[in-house]
Design a protein around this motif. Structure first.
Motif, short mmCIF file in Angstrom:
data_model
loop_
_atom_site.label_atom_id
_atom_site.label_comp_id
_atom_site.label_asym_id
_atom_site.label_seq_id
_atom_site.Cartn_x
_atom_site.Cartn_y
_atom_site.Cartn_z
N ASP A 201 -31.93 -27.74 13.93
CA ASP A 201 -30.83 -28.40 13.22
C ASP A 201 -30.82 -28.01 11.74
N PHE A 202 -32.00 -27.93 11.13
CA PHE A 202 -32.09 -27.57 9.73
C PHE A 202 -31.60 -26.13 9.51
N ALA A 203 -31.98 -25.22 10.44
CA ALA A 203 -31.56 -23.82 10.33
C ALA A 203 -30.04 -23.70 10.45
N ASP A 204 -29.45 -24.50 11.32
CA ASP A 204 -27.98 -24.50 11.44
C ASP A 204 -27.33 -25.03 10.16
N GLU A 205 -27.93 -26.05 9.59
CA GLU A 205 -27.37 -26.68 8.39
C GLU A 205 -27.55 -25.81 7.15
N HIS A 206 -28.61 -24.98 7.14
CA HIS A 206 -28.92 -24.11 6.00
C HIS A 206 -29.08 -22.68 6.50
N PRO A 207 -28.00 -22.00 6.83
CA PRO A 207 -28.08 -20.65 7.41
C PRO A 207 -28.69 -19.61 6.48
N GLY A 208 -28.77 -19.90 5.19
CA GLY A 208 -29.37 -18.96 4.26
C GLY A 208 -30.86 -19.11 4.12
N SER A 209 -31.46 -20.04 4.85
CA SER A 209 -32.90 -20.28 4.74
C SER A 209 -33.66 -19.66 5.90
N GLU A 210 -34.94 -19.42 5.69
CA GLU A 210 -35.86 -19.02 6.75
C GLU A 210 -36.66 -20.25 7.14
N VAL A 211 -36.57 -20.65 8.40
CA VAL A 211 -37.21 -21.88 8.85
C VAL A 211 -38.29 -21.54 9.87
#
Length: 337
Positions: free
Chosen positions: A118-128
Motif C-alpha cells: 500500500d505504501f509503494a502504491d501511495e508513494h510510487p517514487g519511493s523504494e520500499v
C-alpha cells in the motif's frame, strides 16, 4: 502549522481513548546490502522454504524458533484483517509521521506485506523494502517494492545507505529487545528522517471489571506469561515513547487508541472496530496464538491449549464481557545535525 525545532526533544501526546470505553550468507553481501538487494525470488533458499509443521500449524524455518506464531494461510488471513483494523483505527492512514517524498523506506516484520504494498502504491517514487522471517508475501507487487527474508533482531547493515522512513507495526510477542531495535532504527535512518512504531499493550483490560476472573483473562495471562518467560516483549506500546527518547529521537509524538473486542460498544465506530478485532483474533484461532508458546515453553499439551482456547473464544462472544486493548502510535525524528 510549524513543526517543532529538531533541536528540542519535544514530545507531544494525544489520547484518543474514549473516557468510557543467524544470517544466510548465500544472499548476504560483503557490504551494506541496501543498494544491492537481490530480487525477492532470488533471495529465497531451501532452508527458508523448509517450513516447520507442528500441532497442525505451519511455522517459519529460517531462524527456527525465534518467532512463535504460525505462518500458514489462516495466520495470513489474520494478519490481513489486522492490517485493515489498523487502517480503520488511523482513519485509512498508513502512518502518522510527517514524512515528505521519502526515497528509501523499510517495513520491519512486514508479514503478508500489505503495508509495504500500500505504501509503494501511495508513494510510487519511493523504494520500499519489506523484511520478514517468512516469505509469505504475494509475488505480484508494485515495481517499487521488494521483499527480503531477514531477521531484524540480528545486526543491521544499513548505516551506509540509510532510510528516509522506517516503519514497524504489531511486534508484540515477536521481539525480545524492542529498545535495541529502535536504536538500530536510529542508526539506519537519515538525519532528519522519521521512524514510526505502531504497537499494542498486549494485556487487555475492562473499564467496568467485567474481564476479571474470566477464561478470556486467564487465556491472556497464561499465554503472555509464557511469552514473557521466553523473553519476548508483550507490552511494547506504552514503552515506545521512552525507548524513542533513549535512542536519541526528537520531535516525538504519541497517540493512544482504545480498541474494544466484540460488538458490545454502543458507538458505531467502536462497534465496528470491536467486530474486526474479534474477527482477526478468531481467523487464525486462539490456538494459533497460544500453541507454540505454551507447548514449547510451558509444557502444555496441544489438547490443553485447545480447551483453554475454546473457553476464551466462548467468553469473547459474550456481550457482558467488555474487553479493551490499547494501541499506540509513536514516531520520532533523527536530529538533522
Amino acid at each position: 502549522m510549524a513543526e517543532p525545532s529538531p533541536q528540542e526533544p519535544a514530545t507531544t501526546s494525544t489520547n484518543n481513548v474514549a473516557a468510557n470505553v543467524e544470517v544466510d550468507t548465500s544472499y548476504e553481501n560483503d557490504s551494506a546490502y541496501g543498494d544491492e538487494l537481490s530480487s525477492y525470488s532470488a533471495s529465497l533458499t531451501s532452508s527458508v522454504l523448509d517450513y516447520r509443521h507442528e500441532n497442525g500449524r505451519r511455522y517459519h524455518k529460517y531462524r527456527d524458533g525465534s518467532y512463535l506464531l504460525p505462518n500458514d494461510e489462516s495466520e495470513s488471513d489474520r494478519l490481513d484483517m489486522l492490517h485493515e483494523l489498523c487502517l480503520m483505527v488511523l482513519h485509512r492512514k498508513l502512518y502518522l509521521a510527517p514524512i515528505k517524498k521519502p526515497q528509501r523506506v523499510i517495513d520491519l516484520a512486514t508479514g503478508t506485506g500489505l503495508w509495504a504494498i500500500d505504501f509503494a502504491d501511495e508513494h510510487p517514487g519511493s523504494e520500499v523494502i519489506g523484511c520478514d522471517l517468512s516469505p509469505i508475501q504475494p509475488s505480484l507487487v508494485p515495481p517499487n517494492v521488494k521483499f527480503l527474508v531477514d531477521d531484524i533482531e540480528s545486526d543491521w547493515a544499513y548505516e551506509s545507505n540509510p532510510f528516509d522512513f522506517i516503519h514497524a507495526r504489531n511486534l508484540t510477542v515477536s521481539i525480545k529487545d524492542v529498545g535495541k531495535l529502535i536504536k538500530e532504527c536510529y542508526r539506519s535512518v537519515k538525519p532528519g528522517g522519521w521512524v514510526e512504531f505502531q504497537d499494542w499493550d498486549g494485556y487487555p483490560t475492562s473499564e467496568d471489571g467485567s474481564l476479571n476472573d474470566t477464561k478470556l483473562q486467564l487465556f491472556y495471562n497464561e499465554v503472555y506469561g509464557a511469552f514473557e518467560d521466553a523473553g519476548y516483549e508483550v507490552r511494547p506500546g506504552p514503552k515506545l515513547e521512552q525507548w524513542f527518547k533513549d535512542a536519541g529521537f526528537v520531535n516525538i509524538h504519541v497517540e493512544k487508541f482504545a480498541i474494544p473486542y466484540g460488538v458490545w460498544p454502543k458507538d458505531p465506530h467502536f462497534k465496528n472496530l470491536g467486530a474486526w478485532m474479534q474477527a482477526q483474533a478468531e481467523a487464525s484461532g486462539f490456538e494459533g496464538y497460544a500453541l507454540a508458546a505454551l507447548t514449547r515453553h510451558k509444557q502444555w499439551t496441544a489438547e490443553e491449549v485447545t480447551v483453554l482456547a475454546s473457553q476464551a473464544r466462548a467468553d469473547g462472544r459474550k456481550r457482558d464481557i467488555h474487553m479493551i486493548f490499547n494501541f499506540y502510535v509513536v514516531y520520532g525524528q533523527r536530529p538533522e545535525n
